[in-house]
Write a protein that holds these residues in place. Structure first.
Motif, PDB file in Angstrom:
ATOM      1  N   TRP A 143     -43.406 109.197  -4.163  1.00 17.43           N
ATOM      2  CA  TRP A 143     -41.960 109.002  -4.091  1.00 17.43           C
ATOM      3  C   TRP A 143     -41.263 109.694  -5.251  1.00 17.43           C
ATOM      4  CZ3 TRP A 143     -38.582 105.859  -1.118  1.00 17.43           C
ATOM      5  CH2 TRP A 143     -39.191 105.225  -0.034  1.00 17.43           C
ATOM      6  N   SER A 144     -40.062 110.189  -4.971  1.00 10.39           N
ATOM      7  CA  SER A 144     -39.207 110.592  -6.083  1.00 10.39           C
ATOM      8  C   SER A 144     -38.789 109.297  -6.758  1.00 10.39           C
ATOM      9  CB  SER A 144     -38.000 111.388  -5.594  1.00 10.39           C
ATOM     10  OG  SER A 144     -37.223 110.621  -4.712  1.00 10.39           O
ATOM     11  N   ALA A 145     -38.591 109.360  -8.080  1.00  8.82           N
ATOM     12  CA  ALA A 145     -38.347 108.113  -8.801  1.00  8.82           C
ATOM     13  C   ALA A 145     -37.372 108.334  -9.943  1.00  8.82           C
ATOM     14  CB  ALA A 145     -39.665 107.552  -9.336  1.00  8.82           C
ATOM     15  N   ARG A 146     -36.755 107.234 -10.336  1.00 10.27           N
ATOM     16  CA  ARG A 146     -35.922 107.180 -11.531  1.00 10.27           C
ATOM     17  C   ARG A 146     -36.319 105.923 -12.279  1.00 10.27           C
ATOM     18  NH1 ARG A 146     -30.985 107.818  -8.134  1.00 10.27           N
ATOM     19  NH2 ARG A 146     -30.641 105.687  -8.779  1.00 10.27           N
ATOM     20  N   VAL A 147     -36.194 106.001 -13.605  1.00  7.84           N
ATOM     21  CA  VAL A 147     -36.506 104.839 -14.416  1.00  7.84           C
ATOM     22  C   VAL A 147     -35.294 103.913 -14.397  1.00  7.84           C
ATOM     23  CG1 VAL A 147     -35.792 105.859 -16.605  1.00  7.84           C
ATOM     24  CG2 VAL A 147     -37.503 104.073 -16.604  1.00  7.84           C
ATOM     25  N   GLN A 148     -35.532 102.614 -14.315  1.00  7.70           N
ATOM     26  CA  GLN A 148     -34.441 101.653 -14.172  1.00  7.70           C
ATOM     27  C   GLN A 148     -33.658 101.475 -15.463  1.00  7.70           C
ATOM     28  OE1 GLN A 148     -35.470  97.558 -13.263  1.00  7.70           O
ATOM     29  NE2 GLN A 148     -33.603  97.341 -12.082  1.00  7.70           N
ATOM     30  N   ALA A 149     -34.329 101.314 -16.578  1.00  5.19           N
ATOM     31  CA  ALA A 149     -33.650 100.944 -17.815  1.00  5.19           C
ATOM     32  C   ALA A 149     -33.359 102.142 -18.714  1.00  5.19           C
ATOM     33  CB  ALA A 149     -34.499  99.927 -18.573  1.00  5.19           C
ATOM     34  N   GLY A 150     -33.440 103.335 -18.209  1.00  6.89           N
ATOM     35  CA  GLY A 150     -33.237 104.516 -19.046  1.00  6.89           C
ATOM     36  C   GLY A 150     -34.521 104.856 -19.772  1.00  6.89           C
ATOM     37  N   GLY A 151     -34.489 105.903 -20.544  1.00  9.52           N
ATOM     38  CA  GLY A 151     -35.686 106.317 -21.252  1.00  9.52           C
ATOM     39  C   GLY A 151     -36.494 107.279 -20.406  1.00  9.52           C
ATOM     40  N   GLU A 152     -37.755 107.419 -20.760  1.00  6.98           N
ATOM     41  CA  GLU A 152     -38.621 108.387 -20.117  1.00  6.98           C
ATOM     42  C   GLU A 152     -40.024 107.798 -19.971  1.00  6.98           C
ATOM     43  OE1 GLU A 152     -40.251 112.416 -21.855  1.00  6.98           O
ATOM     44  OE2 GLU A 152     -38.125 112.607 -21.296  1.00  6.98           O
ATOM     45  N   LEU A 153     -40.616 108.018 -18.808  1.00  7.07           N
ATOM     46  CA  LEU A 153     -41.981 107.563 -18.569  1.00  7.07           C
ATOM     47  C   LEU A 153     -42.868 108.786 -18.342  1.00  7.07           C
ATOM     48  CD1 LEU A 153     -41.244 104.623 -16.083  1.00  7.07           C
ATOM     49  CD2 LEU A 153     -41.637 104.473 -18.538  1.00  7.07           C
ATOM     50  N   PRO A 154     -43.835 109.023 -19.220  1.00  8.11           N
ATOM     51  CA  PRO A 154     -44.692 110.201 -19.077  1.00  8.11           C
ATOM     52  C   PRO A 154     -45.723 110.010 -17.964  1.00  8.11           C
ATOM     53  CG  PRO A 154     -45.345 108.907 -20.989  1.00  8.11           C
ATOM     54  CD  PRO A 154     -44.106 108.267 -20.440  1.00  8.11           C
ATOM     55  N   PRO A 155     -46.363 111.097 -17.519  1.00  7.03           N
ATOM     56  CA  PRO A 155     -47.402 110.989 -16.482  1.00  7.03           C
ATOM     57  C   PRO A 155     -48.499 110.003 -16.892  1.00  7.03           C
ATOM     58  CG  PRO A 155     -46.793 113.279 -16.804  1.00  7.03           C
ATOM     59  CD  PRO A 155     -46.100 112.485 -17.881  1.00  7.03           C
ATOM     60  N   ALA A 156     -49.101 109.365 -15.910  1.00  7.07           N
ATOM     61  CA  ALA A 156     -50.175 108.375 -16.055  1.00  7.07           C
ATOM     62  C   ALA A 156     -49.677 107.031 -16.579  1.00  7.07           C
ATOM     63  CB  ALA A 156     -51.314 108.902 -16.919  1.00  7.07           C
ATOM     64  N   THR A 157     -48.352 106.818 -16.589  1.00  5.12           N
ATOM     65  CA  THR A 157     -47.796 105.525 -16.990  1.00  5.12           C
ATOM     66  C   THR A 157     -47.794 104.606 -15.772  1.00  5.12           C
ATOM     67  OG1 THR A 157     -46.355 106.587 -18.601  1.00  5.12           O
ATOM     68  CG2 THR A 157     -45.778 104.340 -17.942  1.00  5.12           C
ATOM     69  N   PRO A 158     -48.349 103.387 -15.905  1.00  6.96           N
ATOM     70  CA  PRO A 158     -48.292 102.456 -14.768  1.00  6.96           C
ATOM     71  C   PRO A 158     -46.864 101.928 -14.605  1.00  6.96           C
ATOM     72  CG  PRO A 158     -49.421 101.444 -16.629  1.00  6.96           C
ATOM     73  CD  PRO A 158     -49.113 102.850 -17.028  1.00  6.96           C
ATOM     74  N   VAL A 159     -46.407 101.878 -13.365  1.00  6.81           N
ATOM     75  CA  VAL A 159     -45.045 101.427 -13.070  1.00  6.81           C
ATOM     76  C   VAL A 159     -45.061 100.436 -11.915  1.00  6.81           C
ATOM     77  CG1 VAL A 159     -43.897 103.520 -13.913  1.00  6.81           C
ATOM     78  CG2 VAL A 159     -44.641 103.389 -11.525  1.00  6.81           C
ATOM     79  N   VAL A 160     -43.948  99.758 -11.756  1.00  7.69           N
ATOM     80  CA  VAL A 160     -43.744  98.855 -10.628  1.00  7.69           C
ATOM     81  C   VAL A 160     -42.382  99.177 -10.028  1.00  7.69           C
ATOM     82  CG1 VAL A 160     -42.800  96.973 -12.042  1.00  7.69           C
ATOM     83  CG2 VAL A 160     -43.813  96.453  -9.825  1.00  7.69           C
ATOM     84  N   VAL A 161     -42.294  99.170  -8.694  1.00  9.44           N
ATOM     85  CA  VAL A 161     -41.048  99.466  -7.995  1.00  9.44           C
ATOM     86  C   VAL A 161     -40.137  98.244  -8.064  1.00  9.44           C
ATOM     87  CG1 VAL A 161     -40.003 100.089  -5.787  1.00  9.44           C
ATOM     88  CG2 VAL A 161     -42.213 101.071  -6.442  1.00  9.44           C
ATOM     89  N   GLN A 162     -38.927  98.446  -8.582  1.00 10.62           N
ATOM     90  CA  GLN A 162     -37.942  97.375  -8.668  1.00 10.62           C
ATOM     91  C   GLN A 162     -37.007  97.375  -7.464  1.00 10.62           C
ATOM     92  OE1 GLN A 162     -37.951  94.974 -11.025  1.00 10.62           O
ATOM     93  NE2 GLN A 162     -39.819  95.968 -11.760  1.00 10.62           N
ATOM     94  N   GLN A 163     -36.653  98.561  -6.995  1.00  9.13           N
ATOM     95  CA  GLN A 163     -35.798  98.682  -5.820  1.00  9.13           C
ATOM     96  C   GLN A 163     -35.934 100.081  -5.253  1.00  9.13           C
ATOM     97  OE1 GLN A 163     -32.099  97.952  -8.111  1.00  9.13           O
ATOM     98  NE2 GLN A 163     -31.280  99.754  -7.089  1.00  9.13           N
ATOM     99  N   ILE A 164     -35.411 100.252  -4.053  1.00  4.63           N
ATOM    100  CA  ILE A 164     -35.389 101.558  -3.421  1.00  4.63           C
ATOM    101  C   ILE A 164     -33.932 101.915  -3.212  1.00  4.63           C
ATOM    102  CG2 ILE A 164     -36.001 102.906  -1.374  1.00  4.63           C
ATOM    103  CD1 ILE A 164     -38.439 102.138  -3.010  1.00  4.63           C
ATOM    104  N   ASN A 165     -33.554 103.095  -3.672  1.00  2.59           N
ATOM    105  CA  ASN A 165     -32.185 103.576  -3.528  1.00  2.59           C
ATOM    106  C   ASN A 165     -32.248 104.865  -2.720  1.00  2.59           C
ATOM    107  OD1 ASN A 165     -29.539 104.257  -3.741  1.00  2.59           O
ATOM    108  ND2 ASN A 165     -29.467 104.278  -5.985  1.00  2.59           N
ATOM    109  N   GLY A 166     -31.999 104.764  -1.410  1.00  6.43           N
ATOM    110  CA  GLY A 166     -32.136 105.922  -0.532  1.00  6.43           C
ATOM    111  C   GLY A 166     -33.597 106.311  -0.429  1.00  6.43           C
TER     112      GLY A 166
END
Length: 162
Positions: A122-145
Motif C-alpha cells: 500500500w501507499s502510506a503516510r505516517v499519521q503523527a508526522g515524522g519519518e519511518l525508514p524501511p524495515a520499520t514495523p507499522v500498524v494501519v490506523q485508518q485508510i484514506n482512499g
C-alpha cells in the motif's frame, strides 16, 4: 353510523385483516427488523377473532394485545437468534485497520510504501508526522482512499512474503 354499516363492517372485517397481514408482511420483507412481522402476527390474531364471531371492537383489542405481546416478548429474542449466526468477519477496508506491516519505502507525511502481513503493498503516510525508514514495523490506523495511514509499532511484525 347506521346499524347496517356496522353489521357490514363486522361481516367483512376478516378481509381487512387479510389486507393488513399482506401489507405488514410486504413491509417486513423490505425492513427486516421483525417489527412489521409482529404487527402481522397481531393482525392474524384479529382475523381469528373475526372468524370466531367477535365484534369489531374486540377484534381490534385482541390484535393490539397480540402485536404488543409479540413486540415485547418475541422480537428481541428472535433478532438475537438471527444475528447470532451473522459473520463477524470484517471485510474490505475495515479488515485492514489494525493490521501490521513493514515499511518498504520511507514513509513520511507526504507518502511512502508499506507491505502488510496479508501480502498487500500500500501507499502510506505516517499519521503523527515524522519519518519511518524501511524495515520499520507499522500498524494501519485508518485508510484514506488508496493510502494507509500508519504509525510505528513496537510489536514484532512478521516479514510479509515478497
Amino acid at each position: 353510523m347506521d346499524f347496517a354499516v356496522w353489521e357490514f363492517i363486522g361481516q367483512w372485517a376478516w378481509v381487512g385483516w387479510i389486507v393488513l397481514i399482506a401489507l405488514f408482511l410486504a413491509i417486513e420483507v423490505m425492513a427486516g427488523e421483525l417489527t412489521f412481522l409482529m404487527l402481522a402476527l397481531g393482525s392474524a390474531a384479529g382475523i381469528v377473532a373475526a372468524l370466531a364471531g367477535a365484534p369489531v371492537w374486540l377484534q381490534v383489542i385482541i390484535a393490539a394485545v397480540a402485536a404488543v405481546a409479540g413486540l415485547t416478548l418475541l422480537r428481541a429474542p428472535l433478532l438475537r437468534r438471527l444475528r447470532r449466526s451473522s459473520d463477524p468477519q470484517k471485510f474490505n477496508v475495515d479488515a485492514l485497520i489494525g493490521l501490521n506491516g513493514m515499511v518498504t519505502e520511507t514513509v513520511t507525511a507526504i507518502g511512502g510504501r508499506v507491505k502488510l502481513v496479508n501480502g498487500d503493498s500500500w501507499s502510506a503516510r505516517v499519521q503523527a508526522g515524522g519519518e519511518l525508514p524501511p524495515a520499520t514495523p507499522v500498524v494501519v490506523q485508518q485508510i484514506n482512499g488508496a493510502t494507509a495511514i500508519v504509525t510505528r509499532t513496537t510489536a514484532t511484525t512478521p516479514t510479509p512474503e515478497s
